[in-house]
Write a protein that holds these residues in place. Sequence first.
Motif, PDB file in Angstrom:
ATOM      1  N   ARG A   1       0.839  -1.183   0.000  1.00 52.33           N
ATOM      2  CA  ARG A   1       0.000   0.000   0.000  1.00 52.33           C
ATOM      3  C   ARG A   1       0.878   1.237   0.000  1.00 52.33           C
ATOM      4  N   LEU A   2       0.707   2.042  -1.013  1.00 53.12           N
ATOM      5  CA  LEU A   2       1.427   3.302  -1.108  1.00 53.12           C
ATOM      6  C   LEU A   2       0.580   4.417  -0.504  1.00 53.12           C
TER       7      LEU A   2
ATOM      8  N   ALA B   1      -9.590  13.506   5.895  1.00 52.75           N
ATOM      9  CA  ALA B   1      -9.183  14.076   7.181  1.00 52.75           C
ATOM     10  C   ALA B   1      -7.672  14.141   7.312  1.00 52.75           C
ATOM     11  N   LYS B   2      -6.992  13.177   6.725  1.00 55.09           N
ATOM     12  CA  LYS B   2      -5.532  13.126   6.780  1.00 55.09           C
ATOM     13  C   LYS B   2      -4.897  13.736   5.543  1.00 55.09           C
ATOM     14  N   ASN B   3      -5.719  14.176   4.591  1.00 55.92           N
ATOM     15  CA  ASN B   3      -5.210  14.734   3.333  1.00 55.92           C
ATOM     16  C   ASN B   3      -4.230  13.776   2.667  1.00 55.92           C
ATOM     17  N   THR B   4      -4.622  12.524   2.624  1.00 57.47           N
ATOM     18  CA  THR B   4      -3.746  11.470   2.123  1.00 57.47           C
ATOM     19  C   THR B   4      -4.486  10.631   1.097  1.00 57.47           C
ATOM     20  N   VAL B   5      -3.794  10.259   0.050  1.00 58.20           N
ATOM     21  CA  VAL B   5      -4.329   9.351  -0.951  1.00 58.20           C
ATOM     22  C   VAL B   5      -3.506   8.075  -0.913  1.00 58.20           C
ATOM     23  N   TYR B   6      -4.157   6.964  -1.154  1.00 54.22           N
ATOM     24  CA  TYR B   6      -3.511   5.655  -1.074  1.00 54.22           C
ATOM     25  C   TYR B   6      -3.618   4.926  -2.406  1.00 54.22           C
ATOM     26  N   LEU B   7      -2.711   3.996  -2.594  1.00 55.41           N
ATOM     27  CA  LEU B   7      -2.812   3.066  -3.706  1.00 55.41           C
ATOM     28  C   LEU B   7      -2.563   1.676  -3.138  1.00 55.41           C
ATOM     29  N   GLN B   8      -3.633   0.914  -3.010  1.00 57.54           N
ATOM     30  CA  GLN B   8      -3.520  -0.467  -2.563  1.00 57.54           C
ATOM     31  C   GLN B   8      -3.256  -1.331  -3.775  1.00 57.54           C
ATOM     32  N   MET B   9      -2.144  -2.045  -3.730  1.00 59.66           N
ATOM     33  CA  MET B   9      -1.735  -2.867  -4.866  1.00 59.66           C
ATOM     34  C   MET B   9      -1.737  -4.320  -4.444  1.00 59.66           C
ATOM     35  N   SER B  10      -2.443  -5.142  -5.181  1.00 57.78           N
ATOM     36  CA  SER B  10      -2.532  -6.568  -4.883  1.00 57.78           C
ATOM     37  C   SER B  10      -2.173  -7.361  -6.127  1.00 57.78           C
TER      38      SER B  10
END
Length: 121
Positions: free
Chosen positions: A18-19, A74-83
């Motif tokens: 997860r990025l 709320a955290k001003n964060t974007v994620y990239l879940q890679m599977s």
Amino acid sequence: VQLQASGGGLVQAGGSLRLSCAASGRTFSSGSMAWFRQAPGKEREFVAAMRRSGGYTYYADSVKGRFTISRDSAKNTVYLQMSSLKPEDTAVYYCAVGPVYGTRWSQYDYWGQGTLVTVSS
């Protein structure tokens, strides 16, 4: 806007990572957030994008069904879940923020520093 990407590393094929991309400074209520990647010797390519308004998402065909873009406002964060990672997913991954929703890197104004993902076979 400053973007700080993290979460890259070495993983075996079939594994997951997860990025994260944390944004600071000015934030936008519109536009989109995206992930791009660049493998050695190749051009930077689009991976996934999320429109801030409505949360619509769009994926490159090569990652559709395996990667998921999401955000924590709320955290001003974007994620990239890679599977189900594949060796061909090996690249430096960049997060980006821009005023429009698109798949071209030129549409994005702000970029993170990149985080390396290496998938071993």
